[in-house]
Design a protein around this motif. Structure first.
Motif, PDB file in Angstrom:
ATOM      1  N   UNK A  60       1.195  10.289   8.818  1.00 51.24           N
ATOM      2  CA  UNK A  60       0.127  10.523   7.854  1.00 51.24           C
ATOM      3  C   UNK A  60      -0.359   9.191   7.333  1.00 51.24           C
ATOM      4  N   UNK A  61      -1.642   9.005   7.353  1.00 50.52           N
ATOM      5  CA  UNK A  61      -2.177   7.739   6.855  1.00 50.52           C
ATOM      6  C   UNK A  61      -2.163   7.722   5.333  1.00 50.52           C
ATOM      7  N   UNK A  62      -2.446   6.557   4.799  1.00 48.78           N
ATOM      8  CA  UNK A  62      -2.436   6.385   3.338  1.00 48.78           C
ATOM      9  C   UNK A  62      -3.412   7.344   2.672  1.00 48.78           C
ATOM     10  N   UNK A  95       2.212   5.580  -2.551  1.00 46.27           N
ATOM     11  CA  UNK A  95       2.612   6.961  -2.305  1.00 46.27           C
ATOM     12  C   UNK A  95       3.620   7.438  -3.327  1.00 46.27           C
ATOM     13  N   UNK A 105       0.828  -1.199   0.000  1.00 48.28           N
ATOM     14  CA  UNK A 105       0.000   0.000   0.000  1.00 48.28           C
ATOM     15  C   UNK A 105       0.863   1.250   0.000  1.00 48.28           C
ATOM     16  N   UNK A 106       1.971   1.194   0.728  1.00 53.67           N
ATOM     17  CA  UNK A 106       2.853   2.354   0.793  1.00 53.67           C
ATOM     18  C   UNK A 106       3.408   2.717  -0.576  1.00 53.67           C
ATOM     19  N   UNK A 114      -2.289  10.797   2.753  1.00 51.17           N
ATOM     20  CA  UNK A 114      -1.170  11.005   1.834  1.00 51.17           C
ATOM     21  C   UNK A 114      -1.664  11.365   0.442  1.00 51.17           C
TER      22      UNK A 114
END
Lengths: 479, 129
Positions: free
Chosen positions: B7-9, A132, A128-129, B12
């Motif tokens: 900061x959460x997803x 970003x 999931x990261x 973000x």
């Protein structure tokens, strides 16, 4: 199958795995300078296989606990009712108190589940990261990517994502691979470096290293309690890394080889800045590993001679050693504690040397026999019929009137006779398994049930072993 | 002194829009996010107010509309994120599922220098043979 069996299975496979791991580590150290790293990875693969597939069943016997007789001579058999062979015989499980095996099983299972969840959750969050990050659309880099894909021979679509939270280029995803670059790679690193990075990561994809990682993860889930396995896994990963380096180097020209080593250092330099309080052990470890890797890079020569034959031989040997130890594995399932590894028949403890004269000659010889195992199928419960299995190995010097006789007494009351069976033997050396139906009976609660087993060979008592067996009291009231 | 925040997803994603357009109407943020995530306006507004509470985003009022702007740069956020305990945990353990170029990142500048010298030395030694 009950908890005891499962626990023994896990422990047994872990121990054998540990032994195998040590062997591979030793062999690896010797081989590493002469052989390509990918062959050592093959050895590690054998270990993984062994750790994940602990039991190669001879048959589904285990579930039914039908005795398996190993009959070398096929002498006359002690009569066992035919139907008994087919009906599963199980001792009634006692209710109430958990056995130590139950507790061990619960501990192991909790640990395994924890590890599994931990890995899955971390992986999920990491993926999931990656959202970003910014997809890399720089045409120049994409061109390098395509070149590299062609060189290595990968056709899958690979997306590149620039991520601010990672410190090293990485590759992720078995089905839809993603190449992760730390932010700023295009600007901070030169073309050559970028190419080396991409080649390295693509090689991981080509070698299915990510799939291997999942298999390793599964193995660690099962063997989380074993530090030897953890260490072996660490070595395995570092060997895989070296195999990856090797493969890339095989695609580089000679003068580019040193620059590959420099790429690694450049990435380190720019991105892996020291933490505030680095763990001291980790520092030493990683520096050592880097040194090894750099040395190996420099020492690399195209077309290194690799004694494939020797390694293949080693692989076959190791695979054989680990795969087919059916006897040992069966032992792990015995519920009564008695277990001896078969020793040579001529154990002096159980030999009888004789000499006598007949009309003209002095005749000398040695008869030997040994009970190698006594076990029961399932738990012994008062009033429930089961089988006692006794394995005997014998070697007789004189075949005159040769017989094997086995006798069971209840030794707490030695007059209580249980069973006797005699078989004629037709060969001087052999092994026989007695399977004796038995209904243990406890007269008073708490009285141990002991079996005294006497072996007579040619009219001489050779071996008497007393064995105390635990008998569970009945769950129903006594009639 | 660096601010500590996490900061959460979802947050973000909002930040990404703000970093792209530094002064944003709420409606613009909603519009952008609807394209990629399909979130409802109320969701986006909740996220924005959470970010404001965390002081990562500030706002001004301009003719009846609110304009939002981030207080930290993307780089700073990434930096803080990569130093966070959780991230170190992931990087260490995700080793298993992610193949990397280098595994450890606990070497000091001197270590790296030492390795460079080693590389040169090894190369020099090889060339002589």
């Amino acid at each position: 199958m009950n908890t005891e069996h499962l626990v023994k299975l896990v422990i047994h496979s872990s121990l054998t795995g540990s032994l195998l791991a040590v062997l591979i580590l030793v062999a690896g150290r010797y081989l590493k300078s002469r052989v390509k790293a990918r062959w050592i990875c093959l050895l590690w693969f054998v270990l993984l296989f062994r750790l994940l597939i602990p039991y190669i069943p001879n048959s589904p016997l285990l579930l039914y606990k039908v005795p398996e007789t190993i009959n070398i001579n096929s002498p006359e058999v002690i009569e066992v009712p035919q139907t008994a062979w087919l009906n599963p015989v199980r001792g009634a499980l006692p209710e109430g108190k958990p056995t130590p095996y139950d507790i061990m099983f619960v501990i192991w299972l909790s640990g395994a589940l924890l590890m599994l969840f931990y890995m899955l959750i971390l992986n999920f969050i990491f993926i999931r990261r990656t959202k970003r990050g910014h997809p890399v659309t720089d045409a120049h880099i994409l061109e390098i990517l395509n070149e590299c894909k062609r060189e290595i021979g990968i056709k899958k679509d690979i997306h590149i994502v620039s991520l601010g939270t990672i410190k090293t280029p990485a590759v992720l995803g078995v089905f839809k691979p993603l190449l992760l670059l730390p932010e700023g790679v295009p600007s901070k690193l030169g073309d050559n470096d970028i190419r080396n990075i991409i080649l390295h990561e693509l090689t991981h994809l080509k070698h299915n290293d990510l799939l291997a990682d999942w298999i390793i993860g599964l193995t660690l889930t099962l063997h989380w309690f074993n530090p030897v396995i953890w260490h072996a896994i660490k070595m395995m990963r570092s060997d895989r890394e070296m195999a990856c380096d090797e493969y890339v180097l095989s695609h580089l020209k000679d003068e580019e080889i040193k620059r590959y080593g420099q790429t690694i250092l450049n990435v380190l330099d720019i991105y892996a800045r020291p933490k505030a309080v680095p763990g001291l052990v980790a520092m030493v470890e990683s520096k050592k590993e880097f040194k090894r890797r750099l040395e190996r890079i420099i020492v690399y020569r195209k077309g290194t001679r690799c004694p494939k034959f020797f390694v293949m031989l080693l692989v076959i040997f190791l695979a054989g050693f680990t795969g087919v130890n059916a006897y040992e594995i069966q032992s792990a399932f015995r519920s009564s504690p008695a277990h001896c590894m078969p020793k040579s028949c001529c154990d002096p403890r159980a030999t009888f040397a004789y000499s006598y004269t007949d009309a003209t000659n002095v005749i000398e010889g040695t008869d030997a026999a040994m009970i190698t195992d006594i076990r029961s199928y399932g738990k012994l419960t008062d009033g429930v019929e089961t089988f006692i299995v006794v394995e005997v190995e014998y070697s007789l010097a004189s075949m005159e009137d040769a017989r094997l006789c086995i006798m069971f007494n209840n030794s707490s009351d030695s007059s209580e006779f249980i069973h006797e069976g005699t078989i004629p033997v037709s060969e001087g050396i052999g092994k026989y398994v007695f399977t004796i139906p038995l209904t243990p009976v406890i007269h008073e609660e708490g009285t141990p049930f002991s079996l005294q087993c006497c072996l007579h060979v040619n009219n001489r008592t050779l071996y008497a072993q007393e064995k105390e067996l635990k008998v569970q009291p009945r769950s129903q009231p006594y009639p | 002194m660096r601010k500590v925040f996490s900061i959460t997803e979802a947050e973000w994603q909002v930040m990404k829009v703000l970093w792209k357009n530094s002064y944003c109407h709420a409606s613009k943020v909603i519009e952008e996010l609807e394209k990629t995530t399909g979130w409802k306006p109320t969701t986006v507004k909740t996220l924005l107010s959470r970010l404001v509470k965390k002081k990562v985003v500030t706002f001004r009022k301009e003719n009846n509309a609110y304009i939002y702007t981030p207080t930290v740069s993307e780089e700073e956020c990434q930096e803080a994120e990569s130093e966070s305990f959780l991230n170190r945990l992931f990087n260490g353990s995700c080793n298993l599922m992610v193949s990397r170029l280098i595994h450890a990142n606990k070497l000091t500048g001197e270590d790296i220098q030492e390795l460079r010298l080693l590389l040169d030395k090894l190369d020099g030694r090889e060339k002589k043979e």
